[in-house]
Design a protein around this motif. Structure first.
Motif, PDB file in Angstrom:
ATOM      1  N   LEU A 347       0.850  -1.192   0.000  1.00 15.94           N
ATOM      2  CA  LEU A 347       0.000   0.000   0.000  1.00 15.94           C
ATOM      3  C   LEU A 347       0.883   1.239   0.000  1.00 15.94           C
ATOM      4  CD1 LEU A 347      -2.976   0.898   0.068  1.00 15.94           C
ATOM      5  CD2 LEU A 347      -2.812   0.949   2.558  1.00 15.94           C
ATOM      6  N   GLU A 348       0.657   2.108  -0.979  1.00 10.38           N
ATOM      7  CA  GLU A 348       1.477   3.314  -1.176  1.00 10.38           C
ATOM      8  C   GLU A 348       0.699   4.560  -0.788  1.00 10.38           C
ATOM      9  OE1 GLU A 348       3.198   4.348  -5.284  1.00 10.38           O
ATOM     10  OE2 GLU A 348       1.401   5.626  -5.108  1.00 10.38           O
ATOM     11  N   SER A 349       1.391   5.474  -0.114  1.00 11.62           N
ATOM     12  CA  SER A 349       0.856   6.808   0.156  1.00 11.62           C
ATOM     13  C   SER A 349       2.015   7.777  -0.024  1.00 11.62           C
ATOM     14  CB  SER A 349       0.307   6.895   1.588  1.00 11.62           C
ATOM     15  OG  SER A 349      -0.187   8.188   1.862  1.00 11.62           O
ATOM     16  N   ALA A 350       1.824   8.821  -0.840  1.00 11.62           N
ATOM     17  CA  ALA A 350       2.972   9.660  -1.205  1.00 11.62           C
ATOM     18  C   ALA A 350       2.558  11.100  -1.443  1.00 11.62           C
ATOM     19  CB  ALA A 350       3.648   9.096  -2.464  1.00 11.62           C
ATOM     20  N   TYR A 351       3.575  11.941  -1.517  1.00 16.80           N
ATOM     21  CA  TYR A 351       3.418  13.325  -1.959  1.00 16.80           C
ATOM     22  C   TYR A 351       4.333  13.507  -3.160  1.00 16.80           C
ATOM     23  CZ  TYR A 351       3.602  18.422  -2.145  1.00 16.80           C
ATOM     24  OH  TYR A 351       3.530  19.720  -2.563  1.00 16.80           O
ATOM     25  N   PHE A 352       3.750  13.807  -4.335  1.00 16.84           N
ATOM     26  CA  PHE A 352       4.524  13.985  -5.560  1.00 16.84           C
ATOM     27  C   PHE A 352       4.514  15.458  -5.966  1.00 16.84           C
ATOM     28  CE2 PHE A 352       2.881   9.530  -6.205  1.00 16.84           C
ATOM     29  CZ  PHE A 352       4.098   8.901  -5.974  1.00 16.84           C
ATOM     30  N   ASP A 353       5.550  15.843  -6.705  1.00 17.21           N
ATOM     31  CA  ASP A 353       5.662  17.220  -7.179  1.00 17.21           C
ATOM     32  C   ASP A 353       4.470  17.569  -8.078  1.00 17.21           C
ATOM     33  OD1 ASP A 353       7.129  19.749  -7.813  1.00 17.21           O
ATOM     34  OD2 ASP A 353       7.109  18.870  -9.818  1.00 17.21           O
ATOM     35  N   PRO A 354       3.704  18.609  -7.744  1.00 16.52           N
ATOM     36  CA  PRO A 354       2.493  18.930  -8.525  1.00 16.52           C
ATOM     37  C   PRO A 354       2.762  19.227  -9.997  1.00 16.52           C
ATOM     38  CG  PRO A 354       2.475  20.081  -6.419  1.00 16.52           C
ATOM     39  CD  PRO A 354       3.826  19.460  -6.548  1.00 16.52           C
ATOM     40  N   VAL A 355       3.835  19.964 -10.293  1.00 15.97           N
ATOM     41  CA  VAL A 355       4.125  20.327 -11.683  1.00 15.97           C
ATOM     42  C   VAL A 355       4.429  19.081 -12.508  1.00 15.97           C
ATOM     43  CG1 VAL A 355       5.690  21.604 -13.197  1.00 15.97           C
ATOM     44  CG2 VAL A 355       4.938  22.614 -11.035  1.00 15.97           C
ATOM     45  N   SER A 356       5.206  18.171 -11.932  1.00 14.33           N
ATOM     46  CA  SER A 356       5.549  16.926 -12.644  1.00 14.33           C
ATOM     47  C   SER A 356       4.306  16.111 -12.948  1.00 14.33           C
ATOM     48  CB  SER A 356       6.528  16.104 -11.796  1.00 14.33           C
ATOM     49  OG  SER A 356       6.720  14.822 -12.352  1.00 14.33           O
ATOM     50  N   ILE A 357       3.411  15.978 -11.988  1.00 17.69           N
ATOM     51  CA  ILE A 357       2.187  15.196 -12.194  1.00 17.69           C
ATOM     52  C   ILE A 357       1.302  15.855 -13.241  1.00 17.69           C
ATOM     53  CG2 ILE A 357       0.101  14.297 -11.097  1.00 17.69           C
ATOM     54  CD1 ILE A 357       2.694  12.900 -10.250  1.00 17.69           C
ATOM     55  N   ARG A 358       1.208  17.173 -13.204  1.00 15.72           N
ATOM     56  CA  ARG A 358       0.364  17.876 -14.173  1.00 15.72           C
ATOM     57  C   ARG A 358       0.882  17.665 -15.598  1.00 15.72           C
ATOM     58  NH1 ARG A 358       0.093  22.244 -11.714  1.00 15.72           N
ATOM     59  NH2 ARG A 358       1.789  23.424 -12.633  1.00 15.72           N
ATOM     60  N   LYS A 359       2.190  17.752 -15.774  1.00 16.13           N
ATOM     61  CA  LYS A 359       2.771  17.558 -17.111  1.00 16.13           C
ATOM     62  C   LYS A 359       2.576  16.128 -17.592  1.00 16.13           C
ATOM     63  CE  LYS A 359       6.284  21.206 -16.931  1.00 16.13           C
ATOM     64  NZ  LYS A 359       7.735  21.490 -16.932  1.00 16.13           N
ATOM     65  N   THR A 360       2.798  15.158 -16.709  1.00 16.45           N
ATOM     66  CA  THR A 360       2.625  13.758 -17.104  1.00 16.45           C
ATOM     67  C   THR A 360       1.175  13.462 -17.448  1.00 16.45           C
ATOM     68  OG1 THR A 360       4.506  13.011 -15.772  1.00 16.45           O
ATOM     69  CG2 THR A 360       2.841  11.371 -16.303  1.00 16.45           C
ATOM     70  N   SER A 361       0.256  13.961 -16.622  1.00 17.84           N
ATOM     71  CA  SER A 361      -1.168  13.744 -16.865  1.00 17.84           C
ATOM     72  C   SER A 361      -1.588  14.318 -18.209  1.00 17.84           C
ATOM     73  CB  SER A 361      -1.978  14.384 -15.730  1.00 17.84           C
ATOM     74  OG  SER A 361      -3.349  14.332 -15.998  1.00 17.84           O
ATOM     75  N   LYS A 362      -1.117  15.528 -18.500  1.00 19.91           N
ATOM     76  CA  LYS A 362      -1.477  16.168 -19.765  1.00 19.91           C
ATOM     77  C   LYS A 362      -0.805  15.479 -20.945  1.00 19.91           C
ATOM     78  CE  LYS A 362      -1.961  20.773 -21.761  1.00 19.91           C
ATOM     79  NZ  LYS A 362      -1.733  22.222 -21.568  1.00 19.91           N
ATOM     80  N   ARG A 363       0.448  15.042 -20.731  1.00 22.68           N
ATOM     81  CA  ARG A 363       1.211  14.400 -21.808  1.00 22.68           C
ATOM     82  C   ARG A 363       0.523  13.141 -22.303  1.00 22.68           C
ATOM     83  NH1 ARG A 363       5.783  13.814 -19.038  1.00 22.68           N
ATOM     84  NH2 ARG A 363       6.471  15.923 -19.538  1.00 22.68           N
ATOM     85  N   HIS A 364      -0.045  12.370 -21.375  1.00 27.26           N
ATOM     86  CA  HIS A 364      -0.654  11.086 -21.729  1.00 27.26           C
ATOM     87  C   HIS A 364      -2.177  11.161 -21.833  1.00 27.26           C
ATOM     88  CE1 HIS A 364       3.127   8.916 -21.424  1.00 27.26           C
ATOM     89  NE2 HIS A 364       3.359   9.500 -20.271  1.00 27.26           N
ATOM     90  N   GLY A 365      -2.743  12.349 -21.586  1.00 32.18           N
ATOM     91  CA  GLY A 365      -4.192  12.489 -21.669  1.00 32.18           C
ATOM     92  C   GLY A 365      -4.921  11.682 -20.614  1.00 32.18           C
ATOM     93  N   LEU A 366      -4.302  11.538 -19.436  1.00 27.95           N
ATOM     94  CA  LEU A 366      -4.896  10.760 -18.346  1.00 27.95           C
ATOM     95  C   LEU A 366      -5.274  11.717 -17.218  1.00 27.95           C
ATOM     96  CD1 LEU A 366      -2.410   7.745 -18.235  1.00 27.95           C
ATOM     97  CD2 LEU A 366      -4.809   7.646 -18.921  1.00 27.95           C
ATOM     98  N   HIS A 367      -6.553  11.806 -16.946  1.00 22.11           N
ATOM     99  CA  HIS A 367      -7.031  12.701 -15.891  1.00 22.11           C
ATOM    100  C   HIS A 367      -7.837  11.871 -14.894  1.00 22.11           C
ATOM    101  CE1 HIS A 367      -5.699  16.043 -18.373  1.00 22.11           C
ATOM    102  NE2 HIS A 367      -6.324  15.477 -19.385  1.00 22.11           N
ATOM    103  N   THR A 368      -7.224  11.585 -13.759  1.00 20.62           N
ATOM    104  CA  THR A 368      -7.834  10.730 -12.753  1.00 20.62           C
ATOM    105  C   THR A 368      -8.084  11.520 -11.471  1.00 20.62           C
ATOM    106  OG1 THR A 368      -5.649  10.047 -11.938  1.00 20.62           O
ATOM    107  CG2 THR A 368      -6.636   8.714 -13.703  1.00 20.62           C
ATOM    108  N   ASP A 369      -8.849  10.919 -10.559  1.00 21.20           N
ATOM    109  CA  ASP A 369      -9.085  11.569  -9.267  1.00 21.20           C
ATOM    110  C   ASP A 369      -7.770  11.815  -8.537  1.00 21.20           C
ATOM    111  OD1 ASP A 369     -11.815  11.750  -9.532  1.00 21.20           O
ATOM    112  OD2 ASP A 369     -12.218   9.830  -8.562  1.00 21.20           O
ATOM    113  N   ALA A 370      -6.820  10.883  -8.677  1.00 22.81           N
ATOM    114  CA  ALA A 370      -5.521  11.038  -8.016  1.00 22.81           C
ATOM    115  C   ALA A 370      -4.732  12.181  -8.634  1.00 22.81           C
ATOM    116  CB  ALA A 370      -4.730   9.737  -8.115  1.00 22.81           C
TER     117      ALA A 370
END
Length: 808
Positions: A347-370
């Motif tokens: 079981l994973e619980s983490a804090y990730f860099d917001p800018v990195s996640i936003r770029k990855t999400s947009k790059r792959h067209g994946l928009h999830t609740d997480a």
């Protein structure tokens, strides 16, 4: 964002109805866009009661139907025709009475009515479980427990969840409110201002217990900037199955489809606390190690939706010793998630860099609740708490035992922000003095810590989860939204002030010229400042080394900042002509961007493009296409309107033009204009000629500020016109004639015009004829023929001496 009111009341329980709560949330800045009702069983079994079958006889006209007498708690039994094979005397059954509304699986409503079936009256319906929404079986009617009394409402027999769902239009800055806990926290602060004090109830994790370190999966965070905090633990001997009804109802109420007890718990904690979690099948983690890192660009990875994706070198991945398992903070992998065969999980619980996640999400067209939460910034200080909360829920619903300690990699703590707050500043911005006690109470209710206080100011610590509150003005905004915008008094005094307006401000001059161009039939365009570097291959006028390139371009068509307004303007010409709009007059105020010797610069330009006919087709107007001289007239009108004199002009050698001129004021270059190079037009599939003016707007604005407007009385004495037909060499231009004339007679000569040009038959080779008019006037007297003749002789002499001209 959807918030379940029942769920919200697990954190705070005000004695308020849902509408009043919604109003308070809106006042707090969490705008309620609507409130809807959720029922775990649609219709909540209203009108359905327990019935006892007193008699059950075969139908006289149908082999598969039976006629029953059913006691439903009324004075007399009712007759119901039933086709279920298992109906029998003595059963306790659910009965939908006349007028009851039932719903199909698709949600369509249908009403139970009195009717006749094969000649026998039927006063209701004995129901199967799928007809009531209690299950999927339709093998026969649902038989209830024998102890139930006839007439008992079915809603009292079955557990039905009824809930109110609040739809909140959450603004991007309110990352702290992306959960039920976050909304409850805001609601508590608002209630305190209403004089209502309620305790904020948080789920306890005191029962968290590690039952021996039987299975440890080690964690190695290789990219600590993209993953500032990463925690995890293992849970063994779990049983994956459907979640209990209460959990399914919670998720369904906010639009989440339940999957299984493990995944449902991670979704539950996500929406409860705002902390995304991810559960991996521990048996699929090779080497018993987790590596948080980026991988080589071009690596293939199949996500949970079965799509194979190509990873970017900046995508943060959760990997084992052999392969990627999950796109961190965005989407899980197809083969590492929880399945029905899973018995152990990491079981994973983490804090990730917001800018990195936003770029990855947009790059792959994946928009999830997480990703929605990670890219806006979650609370880095609840990572372990949320992990323990989820672990306890999994133990409760799936069994198993916690078989490793919580491993928490948090090398550099994200500190709370320090802000200085002046009471004077609060009063100045809000427009009303608030009591200091009220300000302190509001800050305390928002969990903003007061470190020290003086009579004039406060030193504050802003909790890390409020990543949108970084300045004094942000704190004042927080105070105001909790205090209530509606609570601020409005003064009955009307104040007005006269603003000091600079008549030569850029925008005022721009509006003047824009209105002039619009009056001449032009349309204003606004093009993208990003363009394609490929356009520079069409001309040698631009050095690619001076391009301002985009580090992360959306596409190669938007890879650099534009160096000229020409190509974006030509795109508009091509777009319109392809749609049968070929008569175009366009202008644009925009900036161009360059870099030289490492220094970047930007210049404001005015571009003008014309193509096609000058005027719309009309019986009163003869057809006339735009040309170089029409554009020249437009340019002259602009300069004249701004009071800028052209002191010199010369031909342009830029290869973006077929032919062009540059205008100067003293040594300052004002603009260049001409016909656009035919090869460039062909490349953009433009067939009609296009004429383009590139005006250096910044230069024009500076000169306009220096120009002095003078007013002269109109002369009451008549003007005199004389004409010359000059035979000249072909290379001589009109501006040379004009300069000689101006220098010959400065006082009386008011205007010079070229009204005819002739080349061809009856002229010597290499010659042309210019017909030039001269207007003379004296403000003090009427001119005589003798005076005019004297000036004309001087002009003739100078033209002959300096230009080799002769009169025709």
């Amino acid at each position: 964002m959807k918030i379940s009111y029942n769920w919200l009341q697990q954190f705070i329980k005000p004695d308020w109805d849902i509408e009043k709560t919604g109003e308070l949330l809106t006042d707090l800045g969490l705008e309620v866009e609507g409130i809807s009702t959720y029922e775990s069983i649609k219709g909540s079994l209203r009108g359905v009661v327990v019935g006892e079958v007193l008699a059950c006889e075969p139908h006289s006209n149908a082999d598969k139907l039976k006629v029953t007498k059913v006691d439903i708690g009324t004075e007399s039994p009712v007759q119901i025709v039933c086709g279920a094979p298992n109906v029998a005397k003595g059963q306790k059954v659910p009965v939908a009475t006349i007028g009851t509304t039932l719903y199909t699986k698709e949600g369509e409503a249908w009403i139970i009515k009195k009717g006749k079936i094969r000649g026998e009256e039927s006063h209701g319906m004995i129901c199967a479980e799928d007809e009531l929404g209690l299950g999927t079986s339709h093998d026969g009617i649902l038989v209830l427990h024998a102890s139930l009394q006839p007439g008992t409402p079915a809603a009292d027999v079955f557990t039905i969840e009824e809930d109110s769902v609040i739809e909140i239009g959450l603004t991007p800055n309110r990352a702290d409110a992306m959960s039920h806990w976050g909304v409850a926290r805001d609601l508590k602060a608002g209630l305190i201002q209403q004089g209502e004090h309620y305790e904020l109830i948080t789920p306890s994790v005191s029962k968290f217990n590690v039952e021996g370190e039987l299975r440890k999966i080690s964690i190695n965070v290789e990219n600590k900037e993209l993953a500032p905090r990463y925690t995890g633990l293992t849970i063994s001997d779990v049983t994956v199955k459907a979640s209990p009804d209460w959990l399914q109802s919670r998720l369904k109420a906010i639009g989440i489809t339940p999957k299984n007890n493990i995944v449902d718990v991670t979704n539950y904690v996500l929406h409860e606390l705002g902390q995304p979690l991810h559960a991996f099948d521990a048996d699929q983690i090779k080497g018993e190690e987790i590596h948080v890192k980026t991988v080589e660009s071009g690596t293939s990875f199949v996500t949970l939706d079965g799509v194979e994706r190509t990873l970017h070198t900046d995508d943060l991945m959760i990997c084992d010793t052999e392969k990627p398992l999950c796109i961190a903070g965005v989407f899980g992998g197809l083969h590492s998630g929880v399945s029905d065969q899973t018995t152990s999980i990491f079981l994973e619980s983490a804090y990730f860099d917001p800018v990195s996640i936003r770029k990855t999400s947009k790059r792959h067209g994946l928009h999830t609740d997480a990703s929605f939460r990670f890219e806006r910034g979650i609370d880095p200080n609840i990572t372990v708490y949320a992990l323990k909360r989820a672990a306890l829920l999994i133990q409760e619903l799936a069994g198993g035992k916690i078989t490793s300690q919580v491993e928490d990699l948090y090398p550099k703590k994200i500190e709370d922000k320090e802000v200085f707050l002046s009471f004077e500043k609060v009063t100045k911005l809000i427009g009303q003095e608030l009591p200091q006690g009220t300000i302190k109470s509001i800050l305390s209710s928002l969990e903003i810590q007061i470190n020290h206080a003086t009579e004039s100011a406060l030193g504050l610590s802003i909790p890390a989860y409020r990543n949108d509150v970084t300045r004094e003005v942000d704190v004042i905004e927080e105070i105001l939204r909790v205090y209530g915008y509606n609570a601020i008094n409005f003064s009955t005094k009307l104040n007005a002030s006269i603003a000091s307006i600079d008549p030569y401000a850029d925008h005022r001059i721009q509006d003047t010229i824009a209105n002039q161009l619009i009056g001449q039939g032009f349309n204003e365009i606004l093009a993208n400042s990003l363009t394609s570097a490929s356009y520079h291959q069409l001309t040698s006028s631009f050095d690619d080394a001076e391009n301002v390139s985009i580090l992360n371009p959306l596409s190669q068509d938007l890879a650099i900042m534009r160096r000229t307004l020409l190509f974006s303007g030509l795109e508009s010409i091509a777009y319109n002509t392809n749609r049968k709009q070929s008569d175009l007059k366009l202008f644009e105020f925009g900036k161009t961007y360059n870099q030289k010797n490492g220094e970047r610069s930007e210049q404001k330009r005015l571009s003008i493009l014309i193509s096609g006919e000058k005027f719309k087709e009309n019986w009163k107007v003869t057809s006339d296409t735009t040309n170089f001289y029409y554009l020249k007239g437009i340019v002259h009108a602009i300069l004249k309107r701004l009071g800028i004199e052209i002191t010199n002009s010369e031909e342009v050698s830029l290869d973006i033009y077929n032919e062009a001129l540059t205008y100067y004021h003293n040594k300052l270059e004002l603009l260049n204009f001409g016909s656009v190079n035919t090869k460039i037009l062909e490349n953009l599939s433009i067939k009609n000629p296009v004429f383009y003016a590139d005006i250096y707007w910044d230069t024009l604005v500076q000169l306009t500020k220096k120009s002095k407007i003078t007013f002269k009385e109109i002369s009451k004495y008549p003007e005199v016109r004389r004409d010359f037909a000059l035979l000249l060499d072909k290379h001589i231009r009109f501006n040379e004639i004009e300069q000689i004339a101006r220098s010959t007679e400065r006082k009386l000569l008011k205007k010079i015009d070229l009204f005819d040009v002739y080349e061809g038959k009856n002229l010597p080779e290499g010659k042309k004829s210019y017909a030039v008019s001269f207007i003379f006037s004296d403000e003090n007297k009427t001119l005589t023929d003798k005076q005019i003749d004297k000036v004309m002789k001087k002009l003739q002499h100078n033209f002959e001496q300096k230009l080799g001209a002769s009169l025709r």
